[in-house]
Write an enzyme that holds these catalytic residues in place. Structure first.
Site, short mmCIF file in Angstrom:
data_model
loop_
_atom_site.label_atom_id
_atom_site.label_comp_id
_atom_site.label_asym_id
_atom_site.label_seq_id
_atom_site.Cartn_x
_atom_site.Cartn_y
_atom_site.Cartn_z
N LYS A 167 -66.37 91.06 38.78
CA LYS A 167 -67.40 90.92 37.76
C LYS A 167 -67.04 89.73 36.87
CE LYS A 167 -69.79 93.13 33.96
NZ LYS A 167 -70.14 94.39 33.29
N ARG A 203 -78.08 92.94 27.90
CA ARG A 203 -77.49 93.31 26.60
C ARG A 203 -78.59 93.60 25.58
NH1 ARG A 203 -72.43 88.97 26.71
NH2 ARG A 203 -71.46 89.87 28.56
N GLU A 242 -58.73 91.18 42.94
CA GLU A 242 -59.37 92.31 42.25
C GLU A 242 -59.89 93.35 43.25
OE1 GLU A 242 -59.66 93.32 39.27
OE2 GLU A 242 -59.43 91.64 37.89
N LYS A 294 -70.67 90.57 41.18
CA LYS A 294 -71.68 90.49 40.14
C LYS A 294 -71.42 89.31 39.24
CE LYS A 294 -73.12 92.99 36.07
NZ LYS A 294 -72.82 94.06 35.16
N SER A 300 -79.70 90.94 35.30
CA SER A 300 -80.88 90.78 34.44
C SER A 300 -81.33 89.33 34.30
CB SER A 300 -80.58 91.38 33.07
OG SER A 300 -79.44 90.77 32.49
N TYR A 337 -83.45 94.96 39.82
CA TYR A 337 -84.58 95.46 39.04
C TYR A 337 -85.87 95.34 39.84
CZ TYR A 337 -81.03 95.03 35.48
OH TYR A 337 -79.86 95.17 34.79
C1 PBG Z 1 -71.55 96.18 30.77
C2 PBG Z 1 -72.54 95.80 31.82
C3 PBG Z 1 -73.24 94.60 31.83
C4 PBG Z 1 -74.08 94.64 32.92
C5 PBG Z 1 -73.88 95.85 33.57
N1 PBG Z 1 -72.91 96.56 32.88
C6 PBG Z 1 -73.24 93.49 30.86
C7 PBG Z 1 -71.98 92.99 30.34
O1 PBG Z 1 -70.94 93.02 31.01
O2 PBG Z 1 -72.01 92.55 29.20
C8 PBG Z 1 -75.04 93.53 33.27
C9 PBG Z 1 -76.17 93.86 34.15
C10 PBG Z 1 -77.27 92.88 34.12
O3 PBG Z 1 -77.20 91.80 33.49
O4 PBG Z 1 -78.30 93.17 34.75
N2 PBG Z 1 -70.71 97.21 31.08
#
Ligand code: PBG
Length: 329
Positions: free
Chosen positions: A198, A208, A238, A253, A279, A318
């Site tokens: 991630k 967020r 990782e 991700k 997102s 989504y």
């Molecule tokens: C935080 C989390 C995030 C997303 C999923 N879980 C955002 C972040 O790490 O700040 C992002 C998912 C998305 O942008 O669609 N635990």
């Protein structure tokens, strides 16, 4: 042998031979729908940076789940968007047995027992500062105390019937610790989807907003635990650790900007490998579509097919319900 013995266009000439030589085909069963749940009843809230995506109360979530089942989307990834009253320094609401996630899980499992449920495990929706973990006096996210909190959160979700707990926090050692706690508590069937690679990406902005952590986070960032965008060997380390600690599936991700990482992970380990079209990726596609600049259906299906080609076994998006509908037409 070369031209004209080799004419690459021969196989492309007709639909039937294009179909026969196609290496990767997107199916509704490759997709995981992403949903945001809020408290209350009959509530729906739009997310300005994600047109077409809504936060819904549990009744609305049940409708969404029904659509997944009807369209052959096998699983739903659940994210809570709790109100300000649920936020604290220690994020204790995250493991409240009667908390939002736990109630949503019970309701979904009662009505749609066969729909897979994936629960987000991270503290950011529940902390007053919007970080994924617990912070010390300097604002640094503390590893072990955070892992202890994530264990409590995972157990609460497992108890409610969650199929997959999905730690998205990037703490060290959390997969092993959660796995051990689940085994000891008798939740031997609860799967772990590790957000292994991630990245500290700027593509999470709209999310967020959706879970209400953007305002809490303010000018803060997550660079001390999420991965540097310039790295890919580190992603393999990782993933290797998470597999060794007991992850059932690993994740890369964001998605589209990290197809190279996805391919490396799949090639190196051959384990169930998921990817998250986040997102910001959704927002880009949607904005261009709403402006009439791109053909939404065509580009969405193209991006999702690209994930499969790059090695993904499943895709969190989504667009899952839209894509499943388009694939069925
Ligand atoms: C935080 C989390 C995030 C997303 C999923 N879980 C955002 C972040 O790490 O700040 C992002 C998912 C998305 O942008 O669609 N635990």
């Amino acid at each position: 042998m070369n031209f004209p013995a080799v004419r690459m266009r021969r196989m492309r000439r007709d639909a039937f031979s294009r179909a026969l030589m196609r290496e990767h085909t997107l199916l509704p069963s490759d997709l995981i729908m992403v949903a945001f749940v809020i408290d209350g009843e009959g509530k729906r809230e739009g997310i300005p940076s994600m047109p077409g995506v809504e936060r819904v109360s549990i009744d609305g979530l049940l409708e969404l789940a029904g659509e997944c089942v009807r369209l052959g989307v096998p699983a739903l990834a659940l994210f809570p968007s709790p109100g300000p009253a649920a936020k604290s320094e220690d994020a204790a609401e995250a493991w409240n047995p009667q908390g939002l996630m736990q109630r949503a899980t019970r309701a979904l499992k009662a009505k749609y027992p066969d729909l897979g449920l994936i629960g987000d495990v991270a503290l950011d929706p529940y902390t007053t500062h919007g970080q994924d973990g617990l912070i010390d006096e300097n604002g640094y996210v503390m590893n072990e105390p955070t892992v202890e909190a994530l264990i409590k959160m995972s157990l609460a979700q497992a108890e409610a019937g969650m199929d997959f707990v999905a730690p998205s926090d990037m703490m060290d050692g959390r997969i092993g610790a959660i796995r051990e706690a689940l085994e000891q508590a008798g939740y031997i069937h609860t799967r772990i989807l590790a957000y292994s690679a991630k990245y500290a990406s700027s593509f999470y902005g709209p999310f967020r907003d959706a879970v209400g952590s953007a305002a809490s986070l303010g000018k803060g960032n997550k660079h001390t635990y999420q991965m540097d965008i310039g790295n890919s060997d580190e992603a393999l380390r990782e993933v290797e650790l998470d597999i060794a600690e007991g992850a059932d599936a690993v994740m890369v991700k964001p998605g589209l900007p990290y197809l190279d990482v996805l391919r490396r992970v799949k090639d190196a380990f051959g384990v169930p490998t998921f990817v998250y079209q986040v997102s910001g990726e959704y927002a880009m596609l949607k904005a261009a579509a709403l402006n009439g600049w791109l053909n939404e259906r065509a580009v969405v299906l193209e991006t999702l097919t690209a994930f499969k080609r790059a090695g993904a076994d499943a895709i969190l998006t989504y667009y899952a319900l839209d894509a499943a509908r388009w694939l069925r037409e």
